[in-house]
Design a protein around this motif. Structure first.
Motif, PDB file in Angstrom:
ATOM      1  N   SER A 277      -3.620   0.410   5.838  1.00 19.06           N
ATOM      2  CA  SER A 277      -2.878   0.829   6.938  1.00 19.06           C
ATOM      3  C   SER A 277      -3.272   2.049   7.465  1.00 19.06           C
ATOM      4  O   SER A 277      -2.533   2.893   6.502  1.00 19.06           O
ATOM      5  CB  SER A 277      -1.431   0.307   6.603  1.00 19.06           C
ATOM      6  OG  SER A 277      -0.653   0.971   8.002  1.00 19.06           O
ATOM      7  N   GLY A 278      -3.574   2.521   8.511  1.00 13.50           N
ATOM      8  CA  GLY A 278      -3.854   3.888   8.704  1.00 13.50           C
ATOM      9  C   GLY A 278      -2.579   4.436   9.230  1.00 13.50           C
ATOM     10  O   GLY A 278      -2.234   5.791   8.757  1.00 13.50           O
ATOM     11  N   SER A 279      -1.294   3.685   9.555  1.00 10.42           N
ATOM     12  CA  SER A 279      -0.164   4.447   9.790  1.00 10.42           C
ATOM     13  C   SER A 279       0.357   4.653   8.252  1.00 10.42           C
ATOM     14  O   SER A 279       1.208   5.527   8.040  1.00 10.42           O
ATOM     15  CB  SER A 279       0.867   3.322  10.703  1.00 10.42           C
ATOM     16  OG  SER A 279       0.968   2.256   9.914  1.00 10.42           O
ATOM     17  N   ALA A 280       0.135   3.787   7.377  1.00 12.11           N
ATOM     18  CA  ALA A 280       0.852   3.986   6.020  1.00 12.11           C
ATOM     19  C   ALA A 280       0.039   5.118   5.408  1.00 12.11           C
ATOM     20  O   ALA A 280       0.910   6.237   4.747  1.00 12.11           O
ATOM     21  CB  ALA A 280       0.636   2.913   5.224  1.00 12.11           C
ATOM     22  N   VAL A 281      -1.159   5.597   5.575  1.00 11.37           N
ATOM     23  CA  VAL A 281      -1.730   6.630   5.135  1.00 11.37           C
ATOM     24  C   VAL A 281      -1.312   8.059   5.806  1.00 11.37           C
ATOM     25  O   VAL A 281      -0.928   8.944   5.226  1.00 11.37           O
ATOM     26  CB  VAL A 281      -3.510   6.494   5.229  1.00 11.37           C
ATOM     27  CG1 VAL A 281      -4.191   7.724   5.077  1.00 11.37           C
ATOM     28  CG2 VAL A 281      -3.851   5.434   4.351  1.00 11.37           C
ATOM     29  N   ALA A 282      -1.089   7.970   7.004  1.00  5.77           N
ATOM     30  CA  ALA A 282      -0.570   8.838   8.011  1.00  5.77           C
ATOM     31  C   ALA A 282       0.801   9.198   7.349  1.00  5.77           C
ATOM     32  O   ALA A 282       1.159  10.709   7.136  1.00  5.77           O
ATOM     33  CB  ALA A 282      -0.504   8.687   9.364  1.00  5.77           C
ATOM     34  N   THR A 283       1.582   8.427   6.908  1.00  2.00           N
ATOM     35  CA  THR A 283       3.014   8.646   6.429  1.00  2.00           C
ATOM     36  C   THR A 283       2.926   9.136   5.314  1.00  2.00           C
ATOM     37  O   THR A 283       3.559  10.281   4.762  1.00  2.00           O
ATOM     38  CB  THR A 283       3.803   7.235   6.332  1.00  2.00           C
ATOM     39  OG1 THR A 283       3.846   6.933   7.553  1.00  2.00           O
ATOM     40  CG2 THR A 283       5.042   7.620   6.021  1.00  2.00           C
ATOM     41  N   ALA A 284       1.929   8.701   4.414  1.00  2.40           N
ATOM     42  CA  ALA A 284       1.709   9.191   3.025  1.00  2.40           C
ATOM     43  C   ALA A 284       1.467  10.721   3.003  1.00  2.40           C
ATOM     44  O   ALA A 284       1.987  11.462   2.189  1.00  2.40           O
ATOM     45  CB  ALA A 284       0.739   8.351   2.207  1.00  2.40           C
ATOM     46  N   GLN A 285       0.499  10.939   3.871  1.00  2.00           N
ATOM     47  CA  GLN A 285      -0.049  12.336   3.931  1.00  2.00           C
ATOM     48  C   GLN A 285       1.163  13.294   4.435  1.00  2.00           C
ATOM     49  O   GLN A 285       1.232  14.704   3.991  1.00  2.00           O
ATOM     50  CB  GLN A 285      -1.159  12.516   5.022  1.00  2.00           C
ATOM     51  CG  GLN A 285      -2.317  11.860   4.403  1.00  2.00           C
ATOM     52  CD  GLN A 285      -3.334  11.763   5.359  1.00  2.00           C
ATOM     53  OE1 GLN A 285      -3.395  11.541   6.640  1.00  2.00           O
ATOM     54  NE2 GLN A 285      -5.121  11.575   5.071  1.00  2.00           N
ATOM     55  N   SER A 300      -6.415   8.069   1.410  1.00  3.50           N
ATOM     56  CA  SER A 300      -7.354   7.662   2.508  1.00  3.50           C
ATOM     57  C   SER A 300      -7.260   6.178   2.658  1.00  3.50           C
ATOM     58  O   SER A 300      -6.528   5.659   1.911  1.00  3.50           O
ATOM     59  CB  SER A 300      -8.759   7.848   1.927  1.00  3.50           C
ATOM     60  OG  SER A 300      -9.061   7.243   0.689  1.00  3.50           O
ATOM     61  N   ARG A 301      -7.631   5.925   3.727  1.00  2.00           N
ATOM     62  CA  ARG A 301      -7.576   4.581   4.349  1.00  2.00           C
ATOM     63  C   ARG A 301      -8.635   3.843   3.636  1.00  2.00           C
ATOM     64  O   ARG A 301      -9.928   4.032   3.745  1.00  2.00           O
ATOM     65  CB  ARG A 301      -7.655   4.410   5.781  1.00  2.00           C
ATOM     66  CG  ARG A 301      -7.373   2.996   6.367  1.00  2.00           C
ATOM     67  CD  ARG A 301      -7.357   2.939   7.850  1.00  2.00           C
ATOM     68  NE  ARG A 301      -7.164   1.935   8.422  1.00  2.00           N
ATOM     69  CZ  ARG A 301      -7.160   1.656   9.909  1.00  2.00           C
ATOM     70  NH1 ARG A 301      -7.183   2.431  10.595  1.00  2.00           N
ATOM     71  NH2 ARG A 301      -7.029   0.326  10.146  1.00  2.00           N
ATOM     72  N   ARG A 302      -8.175   2.758   2.995  1.00  2.61           N
ATOM     73  CA  ARG A 302      -9.302   2.077   2.465  1.00  2.61           C
ATOM     74  C   ARG A 302      -8.842   0.626   1.947  1.00  2.61           C
ATOM     75  O   ARG A 302      -7.639   0.372   1.571  1.00  2.61           O
ATOM     76  CB  ARG A 302      -9.826   2.579   1.048  1.00  2.61           C
ATOM     77  CG  ARG A 302     -10.809   1.713   0.059  1.00  2.61           C
ATOM     78  CD  ARG A 302     -11.323   2.731  -1.055  1.00  2.61           C
ATOM     79  NE  ARG A 302     -11.843   3.949  -0.655  1.00  2.61           N
ATOM     80  CZ  ARG A 302     -12.349   4.722  -1.652  1.00  2.61           C
ATOM     81  NH1 ARG A 302     -12.508   4.272  -2.869  1.00  2.61           N
ATOM     82  NH2 ARG A 302     -12.970   5.879  -1.341  1.00  2.61           N
TER      83      ARG A 302
END
Length: 727
Positions: A277-285, A300-302
């Motif tokens: 999930s791109g939104s999950a990765v953004a939140t994690a960052q 990273s998104r993978r």
């Protein structure tokens, strides 16, 4: 009060924690200097001086709250509760002008409800101050100066001061969570049970392949770098407590800041997280940035399908840790089995010699990983009863399926002249296909399709299984003769293929309409995983007339995989989603699969999960494809339109006829096709003719001959038709 005024008096304290973490919390508190430790459910009682109490607030990774016990009383009525609370020396703890909140826990017969208990305790404290100084505290439920906790249990009232203020699991780095975020103290417990501190000390790495908002990554980094979990918090329950010693607290914070500086100066372990999930990765960052770990923890998104050990440096040991989906929604569990299986395969492929830790609310899903768990711990993830499964990823701990357990069974049917003739024909077909099968690495193919009119069956091979579909014989053929010919087929197959009779599935194929097309024949629920190109696909050889994989569309699916990289893909009338899997494996940026059948959409999700693909980028939509297309305004780069020949499902008021309705279908699909895109229009109506109007409106290419691999090239009308529409 100054630090020098603080006495070494041992205070009666208790720490609350999630159930099952009591033992870990005892060890942690002991390491901080606590004494007289005693466990209870969700609680640890202990004694400590004020410095240790403050250290527990600042350094506990496991506790929810730290309470200072003010008094314990026997009570048997609301009035007795009031009197007990009022008897405490409240001026030692709060000013008469302070704000106050009361948390109340416990049920007894003489108390109407917990709110009434709160009211009686509040009245006792207010009356205490009013009678002594003419002033009274006010109530502030959101952020009070002092928070009092009252618990009724076994005829006693335990009155405590909450030194934490708010739960200690709120570290201050998380702006928002993912779909199912772990609480920070549970994440720490997982890491401690997994011996992450020891692993980090030995130079081990940590990877979370489904990291969500990054909680496990951040807690792991803070452990490895000796960062106090309470260091970011700005408000504490003791800030306005009269027993607070600011100089002592300042010293402890400065000490923690120095330990953090030293930790960040050391060489840190490799800590990485991935999520589909791109939104999950953004939140994690964002959370990593707030935690002060920028550049030290990478996400990273993978997709899970791309999960592998990093190769930029040698990482012989480490910990794979994750909190995968549990399957709480109805129907999710079946697809998650394949996700867990894929995770287990990835561990086998790249992480031998490592450790793994997985928390799941559905422990039997862990069995799909095909690894022996050497240790399991019960945990409560919110309200979900869960288990932490620990794995030592050594080859001897892998669960291997024993091949050929039953062995080949001898053929009990007699080899008649007809059986030998049928066997010879199959061997001839195998020889004709042999070079192509080897070159293209095809393991599922059609071996025979009514090549001899008297043996009207189709024979498909799926790995080491055969599916025999008997066509309904014409009325001119007596039933006894049809049965005799079928016996010849079943007798000749083992001799021609080397496959034992117990792996031959027989089906009788008749013309079907509407919902009968995919009705169950059996209820074995047995699936077989087969390979096609780079995709793993699930087939069910026994339960339906069709297996879930239309072999004649193989070349179309492989073409979609070849064209999908970086493109958006729409799969209409998606059936079991096999084309969507190929698109995903080919690098599609996202896919959408639409079908009216919930059963086949579930199968689609299982196929995607089997290949490590998530719903974050690969969506399934239960809808009538025609109606969905009419209302859809999203556009796509690559579209597969493969409608049934005829459909009259009871779930829709319309009747679909591919010959009659082709213009509507193609026009609507072309409307949502991006410029430069490709629509592949395919159908299995033998006598289908493309509309001249479509040929005039669009640039179209008849690719039917190309789309048929050697196992489906036979004289007569093709088994399907295939057209490429360009925009």
């Amino acid at each position: 009060m100054s630090e020098s005024d603080a006495t070494p008096t041992l205070l009666p304290l208790r720490a609350s924690c999630p159930k099952s973490l009591e033992g870990l919390l005892v060890s942690e508190l002991a390491s901080l200097g606590a004494t007289n430790l005693r466990e209870s459910v969700g609680t640890v009682y202990f004694h400590a001086n004020l410095e240790t109490a403050f250290r527990a607030c600042l350094w506990s990774r496991l506790a929810n709250r730290i309470f200072l016990t003010l008094g314990e009383f026997e009570v048997n009525s609301a009035d007795a509760l009031y009197a007990a609370v009022k008897s405490l020396p409240w001026e030692e703890h709060l000013l008469p002008t302070a704000t106050l909140a009361i948390d109340f826990q416990g049920k007894v017969s003489w108390l109407k409800n917990s709110q009434f208990g709160v009211l009686r305790c509040k009245d006792a404290i207010v009356d205490y101050f009013r009678e002594r100084c003419g002033e009274r505290p006010s109530i502030d439920k959101a952020r009070p100066d002092i928070r009092i906790h009252v618990r009724l249990r076994k005829g006693k009232a335990l009155v405590s001061l909450d030194l934490s203020g708010e739960s200690l699991h709120r570290r201050g780095y998380r702006s928002r969570g993912g779909l199912a975020p772990l609480k920070e103290n549970l994440a720490s417990a997982i890491l401690l049970r997994s011996d992450w501190p020891g692993m980090a000390a030995r130079g081990g790495a940590l990877i979370d392949p489904m990291c969500g908002s990054g909680t496990l990554l951040i807690e792991a980094a803070w452990m490895a770098m000796d960062i106090a979990p309470g260091l970011l918090r700005r408000h504490w329950g003791f800030d306005h407590w009269q027993g607070h010693v600011p100089a002592l607290w300042k010293r402890l914070r400065e000490e923690a800041l120095e330990r953090r500086r030293q930790g960040l100066d050391r060489q840190w372990p490799e800590i990485r997280g991935y999520d589909a999930s791109g939104s999950a990765v953004a939140t994690a960052q964002e959370n990593i940035e707030r935690a002060g770990l920028r550049g030290r923890v990478r996400v990273s998104r993978r997709e899970l399908s791309d999960f592998a050990k990093p190769t930029h440096t040698d990482l012989p040991v480490g910990l794979v840790v994750c909190n995968p989906p549990y399957g709480e929604r109805l129907g999710d569990e079946a697809s998650l089995v394949h996700l867990y299986r894929y995770l287990g395969d990835a561990l086998s492929r790249d992480f031998i010699g490592w450790q793994a830790a997985l928390i799941t609310g559905n422990p039997h899903l862990g069995k799909a990983m095909a690894w022996h768990s050497h240790q399991q711990y019960r945990m409560l993830n919110g309200s979900i009863e869960s288990k932490l499964l620990l794995f030592d990823l050594s080859p001897e701990n892998q669960i291997r399926q024993r091949e050929g357990e039953q062995g080949a069974k001898s053929n009990s049917l007699p080899m008649t002249e007809g059986a030998r003739m049928f066997s010879n024909r199959l061997q001839k077909n195998r020889k004709r296909l042999e070079k192509w099968l080897k070159r293209e690495e095809v393991s599922c193919y059609r071996l025979y399709d009514a090549d001899m009119p008297e043996y009207a069956v189709a024979v498909d091979r799926y790995n080491d299984w055969l599916v025999v579909a008997e066509y309904a014989p014409p009325a001119s053929v007596p039933e006894e003769k049809a049965e005799a010919r079928l016996r010849d087929v079943l007798a000749g197959l083992p001799d021609a293929t080397g496959i034992s009779p117990d792996r031959i599935v027989l089906k009788q194929r008749r013309r079907q309409r509407g919902k009968d097309q995919y009705q169950r024949e059996q209820r074995s629920n047995e699936t077989l995983t087969v390979m096609e190109g780079q995709a793993k696909l699930l087939v069910n050889l026994k339960d339906f007339l069709d297996t879930g994989l239309f072999l004649d569309h193989r070349r179309v699916r492989l073409e979609i995989a070849a064209r999908a990289n970086g493109r958006s893909f729409l799969n209409l009338f998606c059936y079991t989603g096999t084309a969507s899997v190929h698109a995903a494996m080919g690098g599609a940026k996202w896919t959408t699969s639409v079908d009216l059948s919930p059963k086949y959409l579930q199968w689609t999700r299982e196929n995607l999960s089997l290949n490590g693909m998530s719903e974050a980028r690969h969506h399934t939509i239960e809808a009538d494809c025609v109606e969905w297309l009419k209302g859809n305004d999203k556009t796509f780069d690559l579209i597969l339109l493969d409608p049934p020949t005829f459909s009259n499902s009871k779930r829709t008021e319309t009747v679909l006829d591919v010959q009659r309705d082709q213009e509507l279908l193609v026009d609507e699909a072309m409307r949502v096709l991006n410029p430069g895109g490709l629509l592949i229009f395919s159908n299995n109506r033998r006598d289908f003719k493309l509309s001249e109007a479509l040929a005039e409106r669009y640039r179209v290419e008849n690719r039917t001959d190309w789309s048929l691999d050697p196992d489906f090239k036979r004289p007569g009308k093709p088994i399907h038709h295939c057209f490429f529409f360009y925009k």
